[in-house]
Write an enzyme that holds these catalytic residues in place. Structure first.
Site, short mmCIF file in Angstrom:
data_model
loop_
_atom_site.label_atom_id
_atom_site.label_comp_id
_atom_site.label_asym_id
_atom_site.label_seq_id
_atom_site.Cartn_x
_atom_site.Cartn_y
_atom_site.Cartn_z
N THR A 1 0.82 -1.21 0.00
CA THR A 1 0.00 0.00 0.00
C THR A 1 0.86 1.26 0.00
OG1 THR A 1 -1.52 1.25 1.41
CG2 THR A 1 -0.09 -0.28 2.53
N ASP A 2 0.28 2.35 -0.48
CA ASP A 2 0.97 3.65 -0.41
C ASP A 2 1.04 4.17 1.03
OD1 ASP A 2 -1.71 4.30 -0.09
OD2 ASP A 2 -1.76 5.84 -1.65
N GLU A 3 0.24 3.58 1.93
CA GLU A 3 0.21 4.10 3.31
C GLU A 3 1.54 3.89 4.03
OE1 GLU A 3 -3.20 3.55 5.70
OE2 GLU A 3 -4.58 3.71 4.02
N TYR B 1 -1.87 -0.45 11.05
CA TYR B 1 -2.02 -1.14 9.76
C TYR B 1 -0.83 -0.85 8.85
CZ TYR B 1 -3.30 -1.57 4.83
OH TYR B 1 -3.28 -1.84 3.49
N LYS C 1 2.21 -3.26 7.34
CA LYS C 1 2.46 -3.44 5.90
C LYS C 1 3.91 -3.04 5.57
CE LYS C 1 0.06 -4.54 3.02
NZ LYS C 1 -0.31 -5.90 2.47
P1 NAD Z 1 -9.69 -7.30 2.37
O1 NAD Z 1 -9.70 -6.98 3.82
O2 NAD Z 1 -10.92 -7.04 1.57
O3 NAD Z 1 -9.35 -8.84 2.16
C1 NAD Z 1 -8.31 -9.48 2.88
C2 NAD Z 1 -8.41 -10.98 2.64
O4 NAD Z 1 -7.34 -11.58 3.35
C3 NAD Z 1 -9.71 -11.60 3.16
O5 NAD Z 1 -10.23 -12.50 2.22
C4 NAD Z 1 -9.27 -12.32 4.42
O6 NAD Z 1 -10.06 -13.46 4.73
C5 NAD Z 1 -7.84 -12.70 4.07
N1 NAD Z 1 -7.03 -12.92 5.28
C6 NAD Z 1 -6.93 -12.08 6.35
N2 NAD Z 1 -6.15 -12.65 7.30
C7 NAD Z 1 -5.75 -13.85 6.80
C8 NAD Z 1 -4.92 -14.89 7.30
N3 NAD Z 1 -4.37 -14.81 8.53
N4 NAD Z 1 -4.70 -15.97 6.54
C9 NAD Z 1 -5.25 -16.06 5.29
N5 NAD Z 1 -6.07 -15.12 4.78
C10 NAD Z 1 -6.31 -14.02 5.52
O7 NAD Z 1 -8.44 -6.55 1.76
P2 NAD Z 1 -8.26 -5.82 0.34
O8 NAD Z 1 -8.79 -4.45 0.45
O9 NAD Z 1 -8.72 -6.73 -0.72
O10 NAD Z 1 -6.66 -5.70 0.30
C11 NAD Z 1 -5.87 -6.76 -0.21
C12 NAD Z 1 -4.40 -6.39 -0.12
O11 NAD Z 1 -4.18 -5.20 -0.86
C13 NAD Z 1 -3.92 -6.09 1.30
O12 NAD Z 1 -2.64 -6.63 1.44
C14 NAD Z 1 -3.89 -4.57 1.38
O13 NAD Z 1 -2.91 -4.14 2.27
C15 NAD Z 1 -3.54 -4.22 -0.06
N6 NAD Z 1 -4.02 -2.92 -0.53
C16 NAD Z 1 -5.35 -2.58 -0.40
C17 NAD Z 1 -5.79 -1.37 -0.90
C18 NAD Z 1 -7.24 -0.96 -0.80
O14 NAD Z 1 -7.57 0.18 -1.10
N7 NAD Z 1 -8.16 -1.84 -0.39
C19 NAD Z 1 -4.89 -0.50 -1.53
C20 NAD Z 1 -3.54 -0.88 -1.63
C21 NAD Z 1 -3.12 -2.10 -1.15
O1 DAU Z 2 -4.18 3.95 0.45
C1 DAU Z 2 -4.40 2.57 0.40
C2 DAU Z 2 -5.24 2.13 1.58
O2 DAU Z 2 -6.57 2.58 1.33
C3 DAU Z 2 -5.22 0.62 1.79
O3 DAU Z 2 -3.92 0.23 2.12
C4 DAU Z 2 -6.18 0.22 2.92
O4 DAU Z 2 -6.24 -1.19 3.03
C5 DAU Z 2 -7.56 0.74 2.57
O5 DAU Z 2 -8.47 0.46 3.62
C6 DAU Z 2 -7.52 2.26 2.31
O6 DAU Z 2 -7.22 2.96 3.54
P1 DAU Z 2 -7.97 4.32 3.96
O7 DAU Z 2 -7.89 4.47 5.42
O8 DAU Z 2 -7.51 5.44 3.11
O9 DAU Z 2 -9.47 3.93 3.48
P2 DAU Z 2 -10.90 4.15 4.16
O10 DAU Z 2 -11.92 3.74 3.15
O11 DAU Z 2 -10.99 3.57 5.52
O12 DAU Z 2 -10.96 5.74 4.33
C7 DAU Z 2 -10.80 6.61 3.21
C8 DAU Z 2 -10.82 8.04 3.74
O13 DAU Z 2 -12.15 8.33 4.20
C9 DAU Z 2 -9.91 8.28 4.91
O14 DAU Z 2 -9.40 9.60 4.85
C10 DAU Z 2 -10.83 8.16 6.14
C11 DAU Z 2 -12.15 8.67 5.60
N1 DAU Z 2 -13.36 8.05 6.17
C12 DAU Z 2 -13.47 6.71 6.20
C13 DAU Z 2 -14.60 6.11 6.70
C14 DAU Z 2 -14.71 4.59 6.73
C15 DAU Z 2 -14.40 8.88 6.62
O15 DAU Z 2 -14.31 10.12 6.57
N2 DAU Z 2 -15.52 8.27 7.10
C16 DAU Z 2 -15.67 6.91 7.18
O16 DAU Z 2 -16.71 6.42 7.65
#
Ligand code: NAD
Ligand code: DAU
Length: 353
Positions: free
Chosen positions: A134-136, A159, A163
């Site tokens: 992730t970019d975080e 988190y 990562k």
């Molecule tokens: P998600 O939370 O929707 O899915 C995570 C999956 O991992 C689930 O299916 C869960 O059951 C599985 N999992 C969790 N713990 C586990 C364990 N101990 N063993 C096996 N499986 C397990 O997550 P996502 O949003 O699909 O993100 C997927 C990946 O991409 C993550 O590594 C996250 O850091 C990265 N990522 C997400 C975003 C985003 O915006 N969602 C952006 C950049 C990177």
């Molecule tokens: O940047 C990549 C990341 O993006 C991933 O690594 C994470 O897995 C993914 O969850 C996401 O993280 P964020 O914290 O940016 O996403 P989230 O959807 O939780 O929140 C997006 C923005 O909105 C953040 O600034 C917090 C704000 N927010 C979020 C929620 C859930 C609100 O203002 N209200 C809300 O209820």
């Protein structure tokens, strides 16, 4: 080629499997997933019937279970999505994040090291470990500038700290053992099949139910939004064309303030449902800010564009319409996820390995 897709029942992993399993009948894909609250096997409807797909319910924090799977089905490629992914949950309970994101990644790397053995460090090592990050990990930007692959790590939340740790482990295995790895650090994804605790699906669900739309703090935080299919294509492009050991930032130059995302969502939901947009906008409610809330993320994706030939297909305007349409047409998916129905179904149908 045998491909392990960890976390394949989650948001991005399931979208990845939807694209890749049908497109690559020459490869066998195993979804390696613990099936936590964030998983949803309904997200894999249409994939699970394909002959080159299988599910292995494995907790990656369980070293013996990971090894047993590798003994049975030794992967040529691991695409590692599995993680605890929600920042707010990591603030409430960080330990699960340390276990899955750090320890789980470690057990996978160790299993790969054993599986690919003496070929590691040779000119043509066996296997590939692609780490989805992730970019975080880079922390927060001010109002200007972009994250590049050279930006120093400065994670703000438990988190992102876990990562970051996993990224360091992956790079250490490349340098120390010669493991063939690639890493992608992507910005915020949105699209179908995202658990409705994340901003976009949560706001759509609340707007439809006329519940408050909770905006953390002043709502001026900026995220760089990428449609999930574009992320999946970037990962495949890096697997096919990326340099071993390299990191690639992935993002679509869709920087938006949270308040603007929410206004857009209200407008699109109103357009598609015939609701009064001012009624939806009136649901916006400022709530206490997230502790350690990063101000701004923005990605410089020029490296993945230049080296891997990747470019996003969707703009935010096109992607958000597809996304809202999907949630409107898949209300049953959303309702079931929120009611815990799938959780109970998963527990009664899928024993842990
Ligand atoms: P998600 O939370 O929707 O899915 C995570 C999956 O991992 C689930 O299916 C869960 O059951 C599985 N999992 C969790 N713990 C586990 C364990 N101990 N063993 C096996 N499986 C397990 O997550 P996502 O949003 O699909 O993100 C997927 C990946 O991409 C993550 O590594 C996250 O850091 C990265 N990522 C997400 C975003 C985003 O915006 N969602 C952006 C950049 C990177
Ligand atoms: O940047 C990549 C990341 O993006 C991933 O690594 C994470 O897995 C993914 O969850 C996401 O993280 P964020 O914290 O940016 O996403 P989230 O959807 O939780 O929140 C997006 C923005 O909105 C953040 O600034 C917090 C704000 N927010 C979020 C929620 C859930 C609100 O203002 N209200 C809300 O209820």
């Amino acid at each position: 080629m045998l491909v392990h897709v960890t976390g394949g029942a989650g948001f991005i992993g399931s979208n990845f499997l939807h694209r890749m399993v049908a497109r690559h009948p020459e490869h066998r894909f195993v979804c390696v997933d613990k099936l936590t609250y964030a998983a949803n096997l309904a997200s894999l409807a249409g994939v699970e019937s394909l002959p080159n797909y299988a599910l292995a319910r494995v907790d990656i924090t369980d070293a013996a279970a990971v090894q047993a799977l590798f003994d049975q089905e030794t992967p040529d490629l691991v695409v590692h999505f599995a993680a605890e992914s929600h920042v707010d949950r990591s603030i409430l309970g960080p330990y699960e994040f340390v276990k899955t994101n750090v320890e789980g990644t470690f057990h996978l790397l160790e299993a790969c090291r054993r599986a690919w053995g003496s070929s590691l460090g040779q000119s043509q090592p066996r296997g590939r470990f692609h780490h989805v990050s992730t970019d975080e990990v880079y922390g927060s930007l001010g109002d200007e500038g972009f994250f590049t692959e050279a930006t120093a790590y400065d994670p703000s939340s438990p988190y992102s700290a876990t990562k970051a740790s996993s990224d360091h482990l992956v790079r250490a295995y490349a340098r120390t053992y010669g493991m063939p790895v690639t890493i992608t650090n992507c910005s915020n994804n949105y699209g179908p099949r995202q658990f409705p605790e994340k901003l976009i699906p949560l706001m759509v669900a609340h707007a439809l139910e006329r519940k408050p739309l909770p905006i953390y703090g002043n709502g001026l935080n900026v995220r760089d939004w990428l449609y999930v299919d574009d992320h999946c294509e970037a990962i495949w492009a890096v697997i096919e064309r990326g340099r071993l050991g390299a990191t690639y930032n992935v993002g679509g130059h869709n920087e938006l303030r949270n308040v603007d995302v929410i206004d857009t969502l209200c407008a699109v939901v109103a357009e598609f449902t015939g609701a009064d947009v001012s009624e939806l906008l009136a649901l916006k409610t400022h709530v206490t800010d997230r502790p350690g809330h990063d101000h701004r993320y923005a990605i410089d994706a020029s490296k993945v564009r230049a080296e891997c030939g990747w470019a996003p297909a969707e703009t935010f305007e096109t992607g958000i319409r597809k996304t809202v349409r999907w949630y409107l047409e898949n209300q049953a998916w959303v309702d079931a996820v929120r009611s815990g129905e799938y959780r109970r179904w998963i527990d009664s149908n899928y024993a842990s390995r």
